[in-house]
Enzyme design. Sequence first.
Site, mmCIF file in Angstrom:
data_model
loop_
_atom_site.group_PDB
_atom_site.id
_atom_site.type_symbol
_atom_site.label_atom_id
_atom_site.label_comp_id
_atom_site.label_asym_id
_atom_site.label_seq_id
_atom_site.Cartn_x
_atom_site.Cartn_y
_atom_site.Cartn_z
ATOM 1 N N ASP A 208 -0.459 -2.620 -12.686
ATOM 2 C CA ASP A 208 0.274 -2.941 -13.694
ATOM 3 C C ASP A 208 -0.131 -3.701 -14.778
ATOM 4 O O ASP A 208 -0.919 -4.663 -14.347
ATOM 5 C CB ASP A 208 1.672 -3.722 -12.789
ATOM 6 N N ASP B 85 13.994 -0.477 -5.735
ATOM 7 C CA ASP B 85 13.646 -1.654 -5.807
ATOM 8 C C ASP B 85 14.440 -2.589 -5.092
ATOM 9 O O ASP B 85 15.790 -2.403 -5.322
ATOM 10 C CB ASP B 85 13.402 -2.414 -7.175
#
Length: 151
Positions: free
Chosen positions: A128, A8
């Site tokens: 998600d 990330d």
Amino acid sequence: MIILPAIDILDGRAVRLAQGRRDQVTDYGDPLERARQFVEQGAERLHVVDLDGAFDGTPRSRSAVVAIARELPIPVEIGGGIRDEATAAAYLDAGLSFVILGTLAVREPELVERLSTRFPGRIIVGIDARDGEVMVDGWVRGSGVSATDLA
């Protein structure tokens, strides 16, 4: 089974957020160096998320992501802030193996279909979800769409 390590990127750094919170960051250093370490450890594919892009809706880590894809001998996929056709195409044309579309899949499913036709096998829809609802804009808000309906 293939295990995909993830990097990330936030503010140009490889990070991990505690439960997705921007105020609880663990810094793992240079994203390219982390990517090299994953390859040395046997990674067969790498998952990269532009967190700035996910939160802001506009990719901000493109140069770092492209550098990773060009340097590594393995496929690299990118998600985070890819909200239009030009951005998806630019990543794929720059050497990324796959783009992951989440928010865009909720807001413009017809564009996801068009991209899938234009770039066969290189478009991934990331769903998600929290409590069955698809979350968008970097997990910031609910979409009102159920994860199973989107799938």
